[in-house]
Scaffold this motif. Structure first.
Motif, PDB file in Angstrom:
ATOM      1  N   THR A  47      59.148 -20.802  45.442  1.00 47.26           N
ATOM      2  CA  THR A  47      60.451 -20.764  44.921  1.00 47.26           C
ATOM      3  C   THR A  47      60.574 -19.475  43.953  1.00 47.26           C
ATOM      4  N   ARG A  48      61.541 -19.335  43.431  1.00 51.25           N
ATOM      5  CA  ARG A  48      61.687 -18.218  42.419  1.00 51.25           C
ATOM      6  C   ARG A  48      61.117 -18.598  41.104  1.00 51.25           C
ATOM      7  N   ALA A  49      61.096 -19.819  40.805  1.00 47.86           N
ATOM      8  CA  ALA A  49      60.386 -20.324  39.771  1.00 47.86           C
ATOM      9  C   ALA A  49      58.760 -20.198  39.669  1.00 47.86           C
ATOM     10  N   ALA A  50      58.279 -20.438  41.122  1.00 48.40           N
ATOM     11  CA  ALA A  50      56.798 -20.058  41.363  1.00 48.40           C
ATOM     12  C   ALA A  50      56.521 -18.682  41.176  1.00 48.40           C
ATOM     13  N   LEU A  51      57.573 -17.777  41.612  1.00 47.93           N
ATOM     14  CA  LEU A  51      57.067 -16.625  41.675  1.00 47.93           C
ATOM     15  C   LEU A  51      57.160 -15.836  40.110  1.00 47.93           C
ATOM     16  N   LEU A  52      58.193 -16.398  39.353  1.00 48.33           N
ATOM     17  CA  LEU A  52      57.992 -16.057  37.803  1.00 48.33           C
ATOM     18  C   LEU A  52      56.865 -16.489  37.286  1.00 48.33           C
ATOM     19  N   THR A  53      56.477 -17.883  37.697  1.00 51.89           N
ATOM     20  CA  THR A  53      55.121 -18.350  37.061  1.00 51.89           C
ATOM     21  C   THR A  53      54.005 -17.497  37.498  1.00 51.89           C
TER      22      THR A  53
END
Length: 185
Positions: A47-53
């Motif tokens: 996910t985008r959230a996982a990418l940001l994390t």
């Protein structure tokens, strides 16, 4: 190999964020920057959230390594001028070359972390050799609550870096001398 690929993709994500901002940070953009087949980034960071994390985790590791290296380069801090010299070195690192790119990414991530507690937790200031050197310097001079004052001083330095990223130029020595003097008072 997966860890190396994740690190490589996080580094590419950092580059995309520094060059294109938060809106430009997509799985496809990272795939292009990393020169990997389409869908690779999505396979590692679903996910985008996982990418940001993943990006923020990598950013913090790089920052910690930079701070450790900077602290090791400096002679012991004996005078306020020594502390100013160390802070000038740090600000120059954060305003030039790869450090500038990380600073741009760091500030973009900081804004994102306002709405994302997980990112905020990763970005919270950590103990490191640079912070400890400033705290020890202040404590040795009898500054009350040296931990808090060191945090405040370094936060002010971060603000100067942000200002110079936006407005251009270098952080004037006089500005850092004023901050150090205020911390010592």
């Amino acid at each position: 190999m997966a860890t190396d690929r994740r690190t490589s993709l996080a580094d590419s994500a950092l580059d995309v964020l520094a060059d294109e901002g938060v809106r430009g940070l997509t799985h496809r953009a990272v795939d292009r920057r990393a020169a990997v087949p389409p869908g690779t980034t999505s396979a590692y960071f679903r996910t985008r959230a996982a990418l940001l994390t993943g990006l923020v985790t990598r950013l913090v590791r790089l920052d910690q390594a930079e701070l450790q290296g900077t602290a090791e380069q400096l002679p012991p801090l004996r005078t306020p001028g020594d502390l100013v010299d160390g802070l000038l070195l740090l600000t120059r690192q954060r305003l030039t070359g790869e450090g500038r790119r990380r600073s741009l990414a760091r500030h973009a991530c900081a804004v994102e972390s306002v709405r994302d507690p997980e990112l905020r937790e990763i970005l919270l200031p950590r103990e490191n050799a640079g912070r400890e050197a400033v705290r020890s310097f202040l404590a040795a001079r009898g500054v009350p609550d040296s931990e808090h004052r060191a945090h405040t001083l370094l936060t002010c330095v971060d603000g100067l870096v942000f200002d110079r990223l936006v407005c251009g130029g270098d952080v004037p020595r006089e500005d850092l001398e004023g901050l150090v003097a205020a911390a010592l008072r």
